[in-house]
Design a protein around this motif. Structure first.
Motif, short mmCIF file in Angstrom:
data_model
loop_
_atom_site.label_atom_id
_atom_site.label_comp_id
_atom_site.label_asym_id
_atom_site.label_seq_id
_atom_site.Cartn_x
_atom_site.Cartn_y
_atom_site.Cartn_z
N GLU A 15 34.43 -45.27 -5.65
CA GLU A 15 34.71 -43.84 -5.52
C GLU A 15 34.39 -43.17 -6.86
N GLN A 16 33.41 -42.23 -6.86
CA GLN A 16 33.06 -41.46 -8.05
C GLN A 16 33.72 -40.10 -7.95
N ASN A 17 34.79 -39.91 -8.74
CA ASN A 17 35.62 -38.71 -8.60
C ASN A 17 35.81 -37.97 -9.92
N PHE A 43 28.04 -44.12 3.13
CA PHE A 43 28.12 -43.24 1.96
C PHE A 43 28.76 -41.93 2.39
N THR A 44 29.90 -41.56 1.74
CA THR A 44 30.61 -40.33 2.09
C THR A 44 30.38 -39.28 1.00
N LEU A 45 29.83 -38.12 1.41
CA LEU A 45 29.64 -36.99 0.50
C LEU A 45 30.83 -36.05 0.66
N ASP A 46 31.61 -35.89 -0.45
CA ASP A 46 32.82 -35.08 -0.37
C ASP A 46 32.96 -34.19 -1.60
N GLY A 47 31.83 -33.66 -2.09
CA GLY A 47 31.88 -32.79 -3.24
C GLY A 47 30.48 -32.50 -3.75
N THR A 48 30.37 -32.07 -5.00
CA THR A 48 29.08 -31.73 -5.60
C THR A 48 28.75 -32.75 -6.69
N GLY A 96 30.20 -52.70 0.19
CA GLY A 96 30.77 -51.87 1.25
C GLY A 96 30.52 -50.39 1.00
N ASP A 97 31.50 -49.55 1.34
CA ASP A 97 31.33 -48.10 1.33
C ASP A 97 31.39 -47.52 -0.09
N ALA A 98 30.88 -46.29 -0.21
CA ALA A 98 30.97 -45.54 -1.46
C ALA A 98 31.30 -44.08 -1.13
N ILE A 99 32.05 -43.44 -2.04
CA ILE A 99 32.44 -42.03 -1.88
C ILE A 99 32.00 -41.27 -3.12
N ALA A 100 31.21 -40.20 -2.93
CA ALA A 100 30.74 -39.37 -4.04
C ALA A 100 31.44 -38.01 -3.96
N ILE A 101 32.21 -37.68 -5.01
CA ILE A 101 33.01 -36.45 -4.98
C ILE A 101 32.53 -35.45 -6.02
N ARG A 102 32.25 -35.90 -7.26
CA ARG A 102 31.82 -34.91 -8.23
C ARG A 102 31.15 -35.54 -9.44
N THR A 103 30.62 -34.67 -10.25
CA THR A 103 29.89 -34.87 -11.50
C THR A 103 28.54 -35.54 -11.25
#
Length: 665
Positions: free
Chosen positions: A316-318, A64-69, A45-52
């Motif tokens: 979620e990669q946070n 794919f949601t881009l919500d950071g660097t 399913g979905d993935a969220i990339a927030i940082r690192t």
């Protein structure tokens, strides 16, 4: 360059991998993550990339949601004759919330749904440069964005890599479930376990299993291997056995692995076979090994790194980093022996013979359980009418049914069915079931035989010509002689053949008493010298509540020097240092159904909103919190207000009371 939406066709048969059919008996060892084709992160399913950063590639089966660097690189798979490996595959669309995703090492991306994206192969000066992807309608320098370290054409980005997420996760779930059934086969140092230390003895040349609950896992501070470390010949599987019942699972004390865990991270797998909700990793120590939770969401919110693959439903990669230590061992899934042959017309055990060992009475090679002619030899099993009875043994005589037809051709119609009146016509088709009428005459064709039909309807007093003689309600009393029977006359004693009733209250205008005092509006409508008599006056000051500017304080003079609709007598209760500005605006006027209340306040408060009609009746009360900034509250009066009405709005807060008069349309 902007590219229109292109959907991936996710099909089996690409050069990426071939999914093992786990339903069949297994005869060879299986690598549990093989279907992920060396992607470091693989989701259905979905993935969220927030940082690192992740130093391994991603394959995302949803959006794919881009919500950071964040940085992504380390692709190993080449698709569609590309010159560079792909670091990110997204089957769905990109959601651009914030930040920047950098694709490093000259790696490529593949995006299945480009409906939310704009692709730029040249910069703002129309000079060819490294490719950028922004939200639809953006420009080369827009953020959020995906920035590549190389040039990749729009066609290459849109090309289908044919990653079969669906089949891969069917296999992952099957393997996860199987691993979850295996019993613990390892031993450990009991004296140290009591202090949160799992000092474990691995079995050489065997898959090592330990089953722990979430609580037991969180209670561990370290894991150490006594005799040997995990290896390709002795992989180590930790089954987290809780089902969680849909609740979030928190791993806040991941145990530290003693020794040189990077060297054996590819041989450790943490399996969550029963978790179908969310797993959140918040702390403890660094993770060494593969996260295997094909039916769960995994939130990485710890500052520590993850050295291993991640096979999950959503990710979620946070925090922290993810490093590509791909699982590199196989699990022995034993052969469950030859499948049992069952009697179903299928060669279940694959020996080339169907339904061997089951009875075949007629010896035609078709077992009785599936033979459509058990006692008659018919190996071809022909059944032209598909009724389950083979043509060879089927009796062809049609069955008589009750329909007025001689179905079986014996010269008798509907024999054997009930005929209550004995007229030779079965009840199922008789138009007079209880009356003898063999001729079945029905002149008006209404389905009721003339013999039993009541011919003349009775006239009743209802304003309708029931018997069709052109006269309405004949024979019933008409006291005022206006041609309208008393039972439906809206003025029984007053001649009014037109029956006018403008206000629709059921009383004709000709006989209705016209009282003038019907509004609560501060006026003497009926001219009797009294104002708004009969309406509620809570404080007894002679001013009805509907127009009283101090509803609960006696103030017959209604003084209001600042004209803010709050009487001076009660306004002082809300005055003092720091008193906030307080105002109310209502619109549209007139309104229809929905009334907007725009208020201004410099304090946070609880407000009571009350809507009254002109008779002083409360139509609606709403309790609502308001804050310091101007806000709009929508009040739905669709069901409470009919037609043109004068209404009063009362807003009460700790700042005071405001009244507004409105009119509905």
């Amino acid at each position: 360059m902007e590219l229109k939406k292109l959907l991936f066709s996710l099909v089996v048969g690409c050069s990426c991998f071939s999914v093992t059919n786990y339903i069949e008996a297994q005869t060879n060892p299986i690598n549990p993550t093989e279907a992920a084709t060396n992607f470091n992160i693989f989701t259905s399913g979905d993935a969220i990339a927030i940082r690192t950063e992740t130093e391994g590639s991603w394959a995302v089966g949803g959006d794919f949601t881009l919500d950071g660097t964040i940085n992504i690189f380390g692709g190993v798979n080449y698709y569609n004759q590309d010159t560079q490996p792909t670091a990110l595959v997204v089957a769905g669309k990109i959601n651009y919330n914030s930040g920047q995703l950098q694709i490093l090492q000259n790696n490529y991306v593949k995006i299945g749904d480009l409906s939310t994206s704009s692709i730029f192969e040249v910069d703002q000066n129309n000079v060819a440069t490294n490719t950028r992807i922004t939200a639809l309608g953006g420009n080369f320098d827009s953020t959020p964005r995906i920035a590549l370290a190389t040039q990749q054409t729009s066609n290459s980005i849109a090309e289908n890599p044919q990653v079969d997420f669906s089949s891969a996760f069917i296999e992952f779930i099957s393997i996860s479930d199987y691993l979850g059934t295996l019993p613990t086969n390892t031993t450990w140092t009991a004296s140290e376990y009591n202090y949160g230390k799992l000092w474990i003895d691995l079995i050489p040349n065997e898959t090592n299993i330990i089953n722990l609950t979430v609580a037991e896992f969180n209670a561990l501070s370290e894991i150490k291997f006594n005799n040997q470390v995990p290896s390709t010949d002795a992989p180590f599987i930790i089954n987290i056995t809780d089902s969680a019942n849909g609740n979030e699972v928190i791993i806040d004390s991941w145990p530290n692995i003693v020794g040189s865990p990077l060297s054996y991270a590819p041989y450790i797998l943490i399996n969550f076979p029963d978790i179908t909700s969310t797993i959140t990793y918040t702390g403890g120590a660094q993770i060494y090994g593969t996260i295997y939770a094909p039916e769960a969401r995994f939130n990485n919110r710890s500052n520590f790194n993850i050295d291993g693959q991640i096979i999950v439903e959503m990710f979620e990669q946070n925090s922290g980093e993810v490093h590509p230590y791909i699982f590199d061992s196989t699990i022995d899934i034993p052969d469950d022996s030859t499948p049992e042959e069952i009697c179903d017309g299928i060669d279940n055990n694959g020996d080339g013979v169907v339904d061997e060992g089951f009875a075949d009475t007629d010896g035609d090679g078709v077992a009785d359980c599936v033979d459509n002619c058990v006692d008659t030899y018919n190996p071809d099993q022909i059944d032209e009418d598909n009724n389950g009875i083979g043509d060879t043994c089927e009796v062809q005589e049609p069955e008589e049914i009750c329909d007025g037809i001689d179905n079986n051709g014996d010269g008798v119609v509907d024999e054997g069915f009930a005929d209550t009146d004995g007229d030779g016509v079965a009840d199922c088709v008789d138009n007079c079931v209880d009356t003898y009428n063999p001729d079945q005459i029905d002149e008006d064709n209404n389905g009721i035989g003339d013999t039993c039909e009541v011919q003349e309807p009775e006239e009743i007093c209802d304003g309708i010509d029931n018997n069709g003689d052109g006269v309405v309600d004949e024979g019933f009393a008409d006291t005022d002689g206006d041609g309208v029977a008393d039972c439906v006359d809206n003025c029984v004693d007053t001649y009014n053949p037109d029956q006018l009733d403008v206000d629709g209250n059921g009383i004709g205008d000709a006989c209705e008493v016209q009282e003038l005092e019907w509004f609560c509006d501060g006026l003497d409508n009926d001219g009797d010298g009294l104002i708004d008599e009969g309406y509620t006056d809570t404080d007894g000051d002679g001013v009805a509540d509907c127009i009283d500017n101090c509803l609960e304080t006696f103030n017959p003079d209604q003084l209001d020097e600042n004209n803010n609709y709050i009487g001076d007598v009660c306004e002082g209760a809300f005055e003092g240092a720091g008193r906030a500005a307080h105002s109310l605006e209502v619109y549209p006027l007139p309104f229809k159904g929905i009334l907007n209340l725009k208020y201004t306040s410099n304090i946070d408060a609880n407000a009571t909103i009350e809507i009254f009609n002109i008779q002083g009746n409360l139509l609606k009360r709403i309790e609502n919190s308001i804050n310091k900034s101007a806000n709009i509250i929508k009040v739905d009066l669709t069901d409470a207000v009919i037609g043109n009405q004068v209404l009063f709005v009362r807003l009460t807060t700790t700042e005071g009371v405001i009244y507004k008069k409105v009119i509905s349309n």
